[in-house]
Motif scaffolding. Structure first.
Motif, PDB file in Angstrom:
ATOM      1  N   TYR A  68      -4.544  -3.462 -12.896  1.00 55.20           N
ATOM      2  CA  TYR A  68      -4.570  -2.203 -13.199  1.00 55.20           C
ATOM      3  C   TYR A  68      -3.625  -1.701 -14.100  1.00 55.20           C
ATOM      4  N   ASN A  69      -3.330  -2.722 -14.651  1.00 56.51           N
ATOM      5  CA  ASN A  69      -2.342  -2.410 -15.598  1.00 56.51           C
ATOM      6  C   ASN A  69      -1.226  -1.476 -15.239  1.00 56.51           C
ATOM      7  N   LEU A  70      -0.229  -1.129 -14.725  1.00 61.88           N
ATOM      8  CA  LEU A  70       0.624  -0.129 -14.158  1.00 61.88           C
ATOM      9  C   LEU A  70       1.838  -0.531 -13.999  1.00 61.88           C
ATOM     10  N   SER A  71       2.894   0.431 -14.230  1.00 66.37           N
ATOM     11  CA  SER A  71       4.136   0.285 -14.244  1.00 66.37           C
ATOM     12  C   SER A  71       5.162  -0.107 -13.025  1.00 66.37           C
ATOM     13  N   GLU A  72       5.390  -0.628 -12.628  1.00 67.26           N
ATOM     14  CA  GLU A  72       6.353  -1.064 -11.551  1.00 67.26           C
ATOM     15  C   GLU A  72       6.220   0.992 -10.806  1.00 67.26           C
ATOM     16  N   THR A  73       6.886   1.121 -11.845  1.00 67.14           N
ATOM     17  CA  THR A  73       7.327   2.513 -11.233  1.00 67.14           C
ATOM     18  C   THR A  73       5.976   3.381 -10.438  1.00 67.14           C
ATOM     19  N   ASP A  74       4.886   3.057 -11.866  1.00 67.54           N
ATOM     20  CA  ASP A  74       3.903   3.913 -10.870  1.00 67.54           C
ATOM     21  C   ASP A  74       3.183   3.268  -9.553  1.00 67.54           C
ATOM     22  N   VAL A  75       3.573   1.500 -10.030  1.00 67.70           N
ATOM     23  CA  VAL A  75       2.978   1.489  -8.554  1.00 67.70           C
ATOM     24  C   VAL A  75       4.315   2.001  -7.348  1.00 67.70           C
ATOM     25  N   GLN A  76       5.240   1.901  -7.435  1.00 68.88           N
ATOM     26  CA  GLN A  76       5.974   2.200  -6.432  1.00 68.88           C
ATOM     27  C   GLN A  76       5.358   4.412  -6.051  1.00 68.88           C
ATOM     28  N   THR A  77       5.576   4.531  -7.458  1.00 66.24           N
ATOM     29  CA  THR A  77       5.221   6.127  -7.066  1.00 66.24           C
ATOM     30  C   THR A  77       4.024   6.399  -5.971  1.00 66.24           C
ATOM     31  N   LEU A  78       2.860   5.760  -6.388  1.00 69.12           N
ATOM     32  CA  LEU A  78       1.356   6.116  -5.832  1.00 69.12           C
ATOM     33  C   LEU A  78       2.378   5.317  -3.809  1.00 69.12           C
ATOM     34  N   LEU A  79       2.711   4.082  -3.658  1.00 67.00           N
ATOM     35  CA  LEU A  79       2.618   4.031  -2.391  1.00 67.00           C
ATOM     36  C   LEU A  79       3.647   4.725  -1.916  1.00 67.00           C
ATOM     37  N   ASN A  80       4.637   5.631  -2.810  1.00 68.98           N
ATOM     38  CA  ASN A  80       5.187   6.919  -1.575  1.00 68.98           C
ATOM     39  C   ASN A  80       4.225   7.375  -1.040  1.00 68.98           C
ATOM     40  N   HIS A  81       3.370   7.664  -1.675  1.00 62.69           N
ATOM     41  CA  HIS A  81       2.182   9.108  -1.115  1.00 62.69           C
ATOM     42  C   HIS A  81       1.117   8.449  -0.240  1.00 62.69           C
ATOM     43  N   MET A  82       1.199   6.948  -0.090  1.00 57.28           N
ATOM     44  CA  MET A  82       0.263   6.178   0.670  1.00 57.28           C
ATOM     45  C   MET A  82       0.288   6.286   2.049  1.00 57.28           C
ATOM     46  N   GLU A  83      -0.159   6.571   2.697  1.00 60.07           N
ATOM     47  CA  GLU A  83      -0.043   5.796   4.017  1.00 60.07           C
ATOM     48  C   GLU A  83      -0.542   5.361   4.550  1.00 60.07           C
ATOM     49  N   GLU A  84       0.316   3.571   5.255  1.00 62.70           N
ATOM     50  CA  GLU A  84      -0.023   2.271   5.527  1.00 62.70           C
ATOM     51  C   GLU A  84      -0.659   2.510   7.018  1.00 62.70           C
ATOM     52  N   VAL A  85      -2.486   1.755   6.556  1.00 61.53           N
ATOM     53  CA  VAL A  85      -3.281   1.937   7.461  1.00 61.53           C
ATOM     54  C   VAL A  85      -3.450   0.115   7.746  1.00 61.53           C
ATOM     55  N   CYS A  86      -3.465  -0.017   9.410  1.00 64.17           N
ATOM     56  CA  CYS A  86      -3.964  -0.862   9.687  1.00 64.17           C
ATOM     57  C   CYS A  86      -4.873  -0.695  10.227  1.00 64.17           C
ATOM     58  N   PHE A  87      -6.349  -2.006  10.241  1.00 60.90           N
ATOM     59  CA  PHE A  87      -7.715  -2.913  10.774  1.00 60.90           C
ATOM     60  C   PHE A  87      -8.219  -3.569  11.369  1.00 60.90           C
ATOM     61  N   LYS A  88      -8.755  -3.733  12.226  1.00 63.04           N
ATOM     62  CA  LYS A  88      -9.111  -4.900  13.111  1.00 63.04           C
ATOM     63  C   LYS A  88     -10.495  -5.924  12.098  1.00 63.04           C
ATOM     64  N   LYS A  89     -10.041  -6.411  12.633  1.00 63.16           N
ATOM     65  CA  LYS A  89     -11.986  -7.673  11.650  1.00 63.16           C
ATOM     66  C   LYS A  89     -13.283  -7.016  12.869  1.00 63.16           C
ATOM     67  N   ARG A  90     -14.062  -6.314  12.156  1.00 64.57           N
ATOM     68  CA  ARG A  90     -15.188  -6.167  11.759  1.00 64.57           C
ATOM     69  C   ARG A  90     -14.957  -3.780  11.785  1.00 64.57           C
ATOM     70  N   ASP A  91     -13.831  -4.322  11.685  1.00 60.69           N
ATOM     71  CA  ASP A  91     -13.572  -2.370  11.581  1.00 60.69           C
ATOM     72  C   ASP A  91     -14.133  -1.732   9.977  1.00 60.69           C
ATOM     73  N   VAL A  92     -15.028  -0.722  10.569  1.00 63.96           N
ATOM     74  CA  VAL A  92     -15.935   0.099   9.492  1.00 63.96           C
ATOM     75  C   VAL A  92     -15.201   1.115   8.566  1.00 63.96           C
ATOM     76  N   ILE A  93     -14.498   0.784   7.874  1.00 60.50           N
ATOM     77  CA  ILE A  93     -13.772   2.025   7.005  1.00 60.50           C
ATOM     78  C   ILE A  93     -14.683   2.707   6.992  1.00 60.50           C
ATOM     79  N   VAL A  94     -15.614   2.492   6.052  1.00 62.12           N
ATOM     80  CA  VAL A  94     -16.614   3.789   5.643  1.00 62.12           C
ATOM     81  C   VAL A  94     -17.930   3.520   5.995  1.00 62.12           C
ATOM     82  N   ARG A  95     -17.846   4.528   6.402  1.00 63.15           N
ATOM     83  CA  ARG A  95     -19.412   4.001   6.976  1.00 63.15           C
ATOM     84  C   ARG A  95     -20.813   4.750   5.689  1.00 63.15           C
TER      85      ARG A  95
END
Length: 192
Positions: free
Chosen positions: A12-39
């Protein structure tokens, strides 16, 4: 080997700083095989950045399940309807393997984008990639070169074969599972 952050940044042609800024505002989530993320039929405005695993986007019409995309490490995944319009999704997004992702709501992402030009451009790039992906899928779907489409797919994302049932790969290629089996048998015969 590139990390998921490097893949995302490069894709997506982002700087390292922009990626880190985005990740700092995101929550880590885990999914299992066959989980529906969007229905299909539900609203989901979230943007997901896949850290590990493989996801597929698909829809069902007349009891036929059609895969329209796969996403893996370093790729963004989302329902275009929820992300762009806060409307119910016309597709489902499903985890094909256990994995992790980072998640941010559309509202939080919009607030973040209003304060950072690099991330504001991310929204445009996400839409560009989405349009290119859909157009490519539609154009190649009518192509009689299913063997070449299959070879390109597994070259670009070899891990699909480890985690995705062949019926979903066949669906993505717009061929029957039997046709895919013949293609795979022909490739094995050619290699031997």
């Amino acid at each position: 080997m590139e990390t998921f952050k490097e893949k995302f940044r490069n894709r997506y042609n982002l700087s390292e700083t922009d990626v880190q800024t985005l990740l700092n505002h995101m929550e880590e989530v885990c999914f299992k095989k066959r989980d529906v993320i969007v229905r299909e039929g539900a609203r989901n405005t979230h943007l997901y950045l896949i850290q590990e695993g493989i996801w597929r986007g698909h829809y069902t019409k007349d009891d036929v399940d059609t895969t329209i995309w796969f996403a893996s490490e370093g790729e963004a995944a989302f329902s275009i309807w929820g992300y762009a319009d806060n409307s119910p999704s016309l597709i489902s997004i499903e985890a094909m393997s256990d994995g992790k992702a980072y998640c941010i709501s559309g509202k939080s992402l919009n607030e973040l984008c209003s304060s950072c030009i690099g991330l504001a451009n991310l929204g445009r790039r996400l839409m560009e990639h989405q349009l290119l992906s859909m157009e490519n899928w539609l154009i190649t779907a009518g192509s009689p070169r299913a063997r070449e489409r299959y070879l390109t797919l597994i070259k670009e994302t070899p891990e699909l074969l480890q985690h995705v049932p062949l019926k979903y790969i066949a669906s993505y290629l717009w061929i029957t599972p039997q046709s895919l089996s013949r293609i795979r048998a022909g490739i094995r015969t050619y290699k031997d």
